[in-house]
Motif scaffolding. Structure first.
Motif, mmCIF file in Angstrom:
data_model
loop_
_atom_site.group_PDB
_atom_site.id
_atom_site.type_symbol
_atom_site.label_atom_id
_atom_site.label_comp_id
_atom_site.label_asym_id
_atom_site.label_seq_id
_atom_site.Cartn_x
_atom_site.Cartn_y
_atom_site.Cartn_z
ATOM 1 N N TYR A 159 0.863 -1.181 0.000
ATOM 2 C CA TYR A 159 0.000 0.000 0.000
ATOM 3 C C TYR A 159 0.897 1.228 0.000
ATOM 4 O O TYR A 159 1.986 1.209 0.569
ATOM 5 N N TYR A 190 4.858 7.002 1.639
ATOM 6 C CA TYR A 190 5.167 5.849 2.474
ATOM 7 C C TYR A 190 4.593 4.577 1.868
ATOM 8 O O TYR A 190 3.433 4.557 1.450
ATOM 9 N N TRP A 232 1.194 -5.611 5.278
ATOM 10 C CA TRP A 232 0.932 -6.519 6.384
ATOM 11 C C TRP A 232 2.117 -7.459 6.475
ATOM 12 O O TRP A 232 2.646 -7.924 5.478
ATOM 13 N N TRP A 260 1.393 -4.476 11.122
ATOM 14 C CA TRP A 260 1.555 -3.660 9.929
ATOM 15 C C TRP A 260 2.929 -3.009 9.974
ATOM 16 O O TRP A 260 3.374 -2.576 11.037
ATOM 17 N N PHE A 305 5.715 -0.235 7.955
ATOM 18 C CA PHE A 305 5.840 0.886 7.032
ATOM 19 C C PHE A 305 7.279 1.061 6.586
ATOM 20 O O PHE A 305 8.224 0.623 7.248
ATOM 21 N N GLY A 336 10.290 3.963 5.715
ATOM 22 C CA GLY A 336 10.692 5.176 6.400
ATOM 23 C C GLY A 336 10.218 6.459 5.729
ATOM 24 O O GLY A 336 10.355 7.541 6.295
#
Lengths: 122, 109
Positions: free
Chosen positions: B35, B88, B92, B98, B100, B102
């Protein structure tokens, strides 16, 4: 239109507690999972916690496990984050976000609220 | 240290095409969707791409995503000044969380 409004942020001393709230409107709150995501000032995003539609499934990031508790009140269209034993590294904007589905695992979240700032400092 | 790796910065001139990379491991990008979120200055993050390459309604088709294996990329074509901000990637992770990247700061020159 989906609206998420966070509140409860502020300045708190290390070791103390704070409770954040997120008021939801514009959708059937009780049908969807919800999340808290935080962002230290000038830094990147970090997922904090997720909760399923009926509170039956909850998850936490390792960094907050045992200190933070997520909860929701579907009758009040509200999401909460109880933060205990706060540390300076918990200083961040805290965003609540609506999940795409009823479970918090492996879907996605959007939209996000505007965030509330928590500052942990003596 | 973020779980997903993104370049800290990217830049381009108006009209150019820019790509932003995101690399991970099998437990996140290898097994699950990527995402992309856009955060414009002073605003909350907004979903830009979901499930590797799907655009929510309202997102221009100048934005596109792909995910070959354990890496992913976001492409922005016809770069505009209003695209300037932070981007970003997220996924999952099979460890039940979750994760992310950086973030990549996009500058429109």
């Amino acid at each position: 239109e989906v609206q998420l409004v966070e509140s409860g942020g502020g300045l708190v001393q290390p070791g103390r507690s704070l409770r954040l709230s997120c008021a939801a409107s514009g959708f059937t709150f009780g049908d969807y999972a919800m999340h808290w995501v935080r962002q230290a000032p000038g830094e990147g995003l970090e997922w904090v916690s997720g909760i399923s539609w009926n509170s039956g499934s909850i998850g936490y990031a390792d960094s907050v496990k045992g200190r933070f508790t997520i909860s929701r009140d579907n009758a009040k269209n509200s999401l909460y984050l109880q933060m205990n034993s706060l540390k300076p590294e918990d200083t961040a904007f805290y965003y609540c976000a609506k999940d795409f589905a009823s479970t918090w695992e492996n879907n996605y979240f959007d939209p996000w609220g505007q965030g509330t700032l928590v500052t942990v400092s003596s | 240290q973020s779980v997903l790796t993104q370049p800290p910065s990217a830049s381009g001139t108006p009209g150019q095409r820019v790509t932003i990379s995101c690399s991970g491991r099998r437990s996140n990008l290898g097994n699950n969707y990527v995402y992309w979120f856009q955060q414009l200055p002073g605003t909350a993050p907004k979903l830009l791409i979901y499930r590797n390459n799907q655009r929510p309604s309202g997102v221009p088709d100048r934005f596109s995503g792909s995910k070959p294996g354990t890496s992913a990329s976001l492409a922005i074509s016809g770069l505009r000044s209003e695209d300037e901000g932070d981007y970003y990637c997220a996924a999952w992770d099979d460890s039940l969380s979750w994760v992310f990247g950086g973030g990549t700061k996009l500058t429109v020159l």
